[in-house]
Design an enzyme around this catalytic site. Structure first.
Site, mmCIF file in Angstrom:
data_model
loop_
_atom_site.group_PDB
_atom_site.id
_atom_site.type_symbol
_atom_site.label_atom_id
_atom_site.label_comp_id
_atom_site.label_asym_id
_atom_site.label_seq_id
_atom_site.Cartn_x
_atom_site.Cartn_y
_atom_site.Cartn_z
ATOM 1 N N LYS A 52 116.610 -47.552 59.569
ATOM 2 C CA LYS A 52 115.320 -48.418 59.312
ATOM 3 C C LYS A 52 113.835 -47.876 60.373
ATOM 4 O O LYS A 52 114.860 -48.140 60.786
ATOM 5 C CB LYS A 52 115.022 -50.011 58.361
ATOM 6 C CG LYS A 52 114.067 -49.908 57.790
ATOM 7 C CD LYS A 52 114.292 -51.613 57.354
ATOM 8 C CE LYS A 52 113.236 -52.061 56.487
ATOM 9 N NZ LYS A 52 113.225 -53.465 56.125
ATOM 10 N N SER A 127 112.263 -54.340 51.043
ATOM 11 C CA SER A 127 112.104 -53.571 51.946
ATOM 12 C C SER A 127 112.169 -51.289 51.988
ATOM 13 O O SER A 127 111.796 -50.627 53.085
ATOM 14 C CB SER A 127 110.425 -53.934 52.827
ATOM 15 O OG SER A 127 111.471 -54.423 53.748
ATOM 16 N N SER A 151 115.244 -57.695 51.427
ATOM 17 C CA SER A 151 115.039 -56.762 52.089
ATOM 18 C C SER A 151 116.280 -55.722 52.090
ATOM 19 O O SER A 151 115.714 -54.690 52.752
ATOM 20 C CB SER A 151 114.149 -56.272 53.371
ATOM 21 O OG SER A 151 112.335 -56.634 52.049
HETATM 22 N N1 GLN Z 1 110.546 -58.916 49.625
HETATM 23 C C1 GLN Z 1 109.562 -59.895 50.908
HETATM 24 C C2 GLN Z 1 108.526 -59.671 51.158
HETATM 25 O O1 GLN Z 1 107.978 -58.815 50.914
HETATM 26 C C3 GLN Z 1 111.094 -59.558 51.251
HETATM 27 C C4 GLN Z 1 110.894 -58.525 52.116
HETATM 28 C C5 GLN Z 1 111.928 -58.661 53.338
HETATM 29 O O2 GLN Z 1 112.953 -58.956 53.287
HETATM 30 N N2 GLN Z 1 111.272 -57.448 54.411
HETATM 31 O O3 GLN Z 1 108.405 -60.590 52.024
#
Ligand code: GLN
Length: 446
Positions: A52, A127, A151
């Site tokens: 990532k 994400s 994410s």
């Molecule tokens: N969707 C969640 C957020 O926007 C989790 C994101 C993540 O785990 N990085 O914070």
């Protein structure tokens, strides 16, 4: 083969932000040479993988899918990068993500929108959507993601993969560009549970460079790969099957639970009464921490700098206004508000108190149960654009995953069938450092 596959389909899937073809080929040749010489190599040697784009890679761009880091090339490797390199894993590229890991669909990337390989009209989740799409479309064999509130697990669920959010502290966060430091963890996205165990073996372990890294004896997660759940006590987390959870998703999850029962496990419903507060608690804590972590992007030290400015304040304001996307700005504003004097007690402090209650729910449940089971996501993958105009709807897609980060416990998402041709994920949660138990249950379900 991985590079050819990327060349062939990534124009459609758009999982990658950068690929490093020459470097990957050179490394592959080196591994090949060592093999010819009969050297003993690690489990992951020579296997193409992706990281990532919030995981630092020396000499290779690391942008967090943000304009503000668009030109950033780190001078050092994250610990996980270093560990994989030591095992001669082959990095073929860096994957797309929601900007600074804020989002649930990978649509918040400043650069491109990744498609779900199962249905290109749909999101891969987020994400870590680029990492998930890269593995699901066989561009690489595994990828690392980061999970602050879901994410890794949510994109794994949307893309039919196995995704593990390890216990907070098990995997070093050194070199992971911070979003919310008390919640962030790095973990694997893989095609099956065996691969998950192999990758976890490679990246887990104490790191003096990360002050939150846990000390403990090394575990060989391969040993957890046994199909045996006799006597296992499963708690069905009642609040995770309530309103807003798709009926078909519930049916799939229950079918998997029945399968575990037929193999000798026992299950019983359990209540985690503070679950309804997890989402607001998460968004206050995550936004507060991000507003502090992202203060370092000021146009001075690294990254993007605005072209013309009158004075220092103007430089900061213009750089940040131009460099950050809409969602990142929303979170910085929310977090700054929650931390400001006069509001701190009502929001941030209150959220910390509720965090303790949520943790206690889990501690209590784990006195009785070995694992808890729930859906990973309320629905299968949604359509591109479906939630982009409604941040609250987007946040709702995290209801089943955020409590786990709040408590710091591990959870794995493993595929459990399909709803209208789209994969569905089953989430298995365990006590701190119970990754072996999670892998065993996941291996049995798979
Ligand atoms: N969707 C969640 C957020 O926007 C989790 C994101 C993540 O785990 N990085 O914070």
């Amino acid at each position: 083969a991985a590079l050819d596959r990327i060349e062939k389909i990534d124009g459609q899937i758009e999982a990658f932000l950068h690929t490093s073809r020459e470097r990957a080929l050179t490394w592959a040749q080196e591994v090949d040479k060592r093999l010819q010489e009969g050297q003993e190599l690690s489990d992951l040697a020579g296997i193409p993988m992706a990281l990532k784009d919030n995981i630092c890679t020396e000499g290779i761009p690391t942008t967090c899918a943000s304009k503000i880091l668009g030109n950033f090339v780190p001078p050092y490797n994250a610990t996980v990068t270093e560990k994989l390199y030591q095992g001669k894993a082959i990095l073929v590229g860096k994957t797309n993500m929601d900007e600074f890991a804020m989002g649930s669909s990978t649509e918040n990337s400043a650069f491109r929108k990744t498609k779900n390989p199962w249905d290109e009209q749909r999101v891969p989740g987020g994400s870590s959507g680029g990492s998930a799409a890269a593995v699901a479309s066989s561009e690489v064999f595994y990828a690392l993601g980061s999970d602050t509130g879901g994410s890794i697990r949510q994109p794994a669920s949307f893309c039919g993969l196995v995704g593990l959010k390890p216990t907070y502290g098990l995997v070093s966060r050194y070199g992971l560009i911070a979003y919310a430091s008390s919640l962030d963890q790095i973990g694997p996205l893989t095609k099956d549970v065996e691969d998950c165990a192999l990758v976890l073996n490679a990246i887990a372990g104490h790191d003096p460079m990360d002050s939150t890294s846990a000390e403990g004896k090394e575990v060989d997660y391969r040993k957890a790969l046994i199909s045996d759940v006799k006597g296992l006590k499963i708690g069905i987390a009642k609040e995770y099957f309530g309103e807003g959870i798709d009926e078909a998703v519930k049916r799939n999850v229950y079918a998997a639970i029945e399968q575990l029962k037929s193999l000798g496990a026992d299950y019983e419903e359990v209540s985690l009464p503070h679950t309804e507060y997890a989402l607001p608690t998460y968004y206050i804590l995550a936004s507060s921490e991000c507003s502090s972590n992202l203060a370092r992007f000021d146009g001075i030290r690294y990254g993007y700098r605005t072209e013309s400015y009158d004075n220092l304040t103007d430089l900061f304001v213009k750089t940040r206004s131009e460099g950050f996307g809409e969602e990142v700005k929303r979170r910085i504003m929310l977090g700054t508000y929650a931390l400001s004097s006069g509001y701190y007690d009502a929001y941030y402090k209150k959220a910390l108190q509720v965090r303790t209650l949520i943790k206690q729910d889990f501690d209590k449940a784990f006195e009785k149960f070995d694992v808890l089971i729930a859906p990973t996501t309320p629905t299968p993958a949604f359509r591109l654009g479906e939630k982009t105009d409604d941040p609250l709807q987007m946040y709702m897609s995290d209801v089943c995953t955020v409590p786990i980060n709040i408590a710091g416990i591990p959870a794995i998402s493993v595929p459990c069938g399909f709803v209208e041709g789209l994969p569905v994920g089953l989430q298995i949660m365990g006590k701190h450092f119970a990754e072996s138990t999670l892998l065993r249950v996941a291996y049995t379900v798979e």
